[in-house]
Design an enzyme around this catalytic site. Structure first.
Site, PDB file in Angstrom:
ATOM      1  N   ASP A  35       0.827  -1.206   0.000  1.00 37.54           N
ATOM      2  CA  ASP A  35       0.000   0.000   0.000  1.00 37.54           C
ATOM      3  C   ASP A  35       0.864   1.260   0.000  1.00 37.54           C
ATOM      4  OD1 ASP A  35      -2.341   1.427  -0.016  1.00 37.54           O
ATOM      5  OD2 ASP A  35      -2.653   1.315   2.146  1.00 37.54           O
ATOM      6  N   ASN A  83      -9.745  -2.756  -7.240  1.00 41.24           N
ATOM      7  CA  ASN A  83      -8.928  -1.892  -8.098  1.00 41.24           C
ATOM      8  C   ASN A  83      -9.532  -1.692  -9.476  1.00 41.24           C
ATOM      9  OD1 ASN A  83      -5.782  -3.168  -6.771  1.00 41.24           O
ATOM     10  ND2 ASN A  83      -7.015  -1.424  -6.114  1.00 41.24           N
TER      11      ASN A  83
END
Length: 310
Positions: A35, A83
């Site tokens: 991340d 995503n």
């Protein structure tokens, strides 16, 4: 390089050596939520693709660190089902990068020298054709290797994975192909995405958030994997951060082993006060199951206490 930078480099190198001496064998399987790529890029005035490219460099370094520490399997959360909701101007460069890196890894000398087997986990069919072809290329090139396993989680979503497995089990039960009483761990696992070779021992998340984000719920949470959260964005993740995560994992495992040994000793002590021969048999079985050096002494002490009470 400024004097301050040189001093910082020397201090970091020294601290890294200290940490390396503090950690032992470490986990067999590490899973990482990478991340912070986009935030890293924005902080430097760049776009999301710049952050993803910088993050790909970190991934290559982590492979070397795993080899140095004897980690046998690494799973990287490269692209989640969520995503897909990102804008096309961000997705297309990311798909380009995934394609390029998969082919690059598949052709890299060190991958073949170290016997790295590359595997994709997730709903790969949802990915663009060029990425699917790169996945197939990487898997075919490394299929016969067993020196190290590199899992790339692509189009992966833990909740969707479990939901799909439950639906498949329900269909088989409804069709009469599977009895309800036969539904167990093996039946569920056989209907998940392609599974990792080993259950997950340690999950690392970079970027500051302290959550596992729908990642490997069956293979990590089901195995009570340790979790390590750190603030550096993925492109900034260093070997010091990696070693800290291993140290945290080992401290947690040692604490867990001690707790199991104490519970086992309490069980034997209680049983020995009533039936010594049965307690001795239980203690013998527990010795085989508890990988703790002190457990034998604790069990012997518990037996002795129980016998004296009797």
């Amino acid at each position: 390089m400024t004097l301050r930078s040189r001093v910082r480099t020397l201090v970091d190198a020294a601290y890294e050596r200290v940490l390396r001496r503090e950690v032992g064998d470490g986990p067999d399987h590490v899973a990482i939520i990478q991340d912070g790529n986009r935030r890293y890029a924005r902080r430097r005035g760049g776009d999301a693709p710049d952050g993803h490219r910088a993050g790909a460099d970190t991934t290559e370094r982590v492979l070397d660190w795993c080899a140095d520490l004897g980690v046998e399997e690494l799973t990287l959360y490269a692209f989640s089902t969520e995503n897909f909701d990102r804008p096309p101007e961000e997705l297309e460069p990311l798909f380009d990068l995934l394609e390029a890196k998969l082919r690059e890894f598949a052709d890299a000398d060190r991958v073949h020298e170290q016997g790295v087997c590359i595997r994709a986990l997730g709903d790969v069919d949802r990915l663009p054709e060029r990425v699917r072809e790169a996945v197939a290329y990487a898997e075919e090139r490394t299929a016969d290797y067993d020196g190290f396993t590199l899992n790339i989680a692509l189009a992966y979503g833990g909740r969707n994975e479990l939901l799909g497995a439950v639906r498949a089990v329900a269909r088989d039960v409804a069709d009469g192909d599977l009895a309800v009483d036969d539904v167990g761990v093996a039946e569920v696992e056989s209907r998940l995405y392609r599974r990792p070779v080993r259950d997950v021992d340690l999950i690392i998340r970079t970027g500051g958030d302290e959550r596992t984000s729908n990642f490997l719920p069956w293979h990590a949470n089901g195995n009570e994997a340790a979790a390590y959260f750190c603030s550096p964005y993925w492109p900034e993740f260093s070997k010091v951060d990696f070693l800290r995560s291993i140290r945290t994992y080992e401290a947690r495992e040692e604490s867990w082993r001690r707790a199991r040994a104490k519970r086992a000793a309490a069980l034997v002590r209680s049983l020995a006060a009533v039936e010594f021969d049965e307690a001795r048999a239980v203690a013998a079985r527990l010795r085989e199951r508890l990988p703790v050096e002190t457990s034998g002494a604790e069990l012997d002490e518990a037996l002795a206490e129980g016998r004296s009470t009797d």
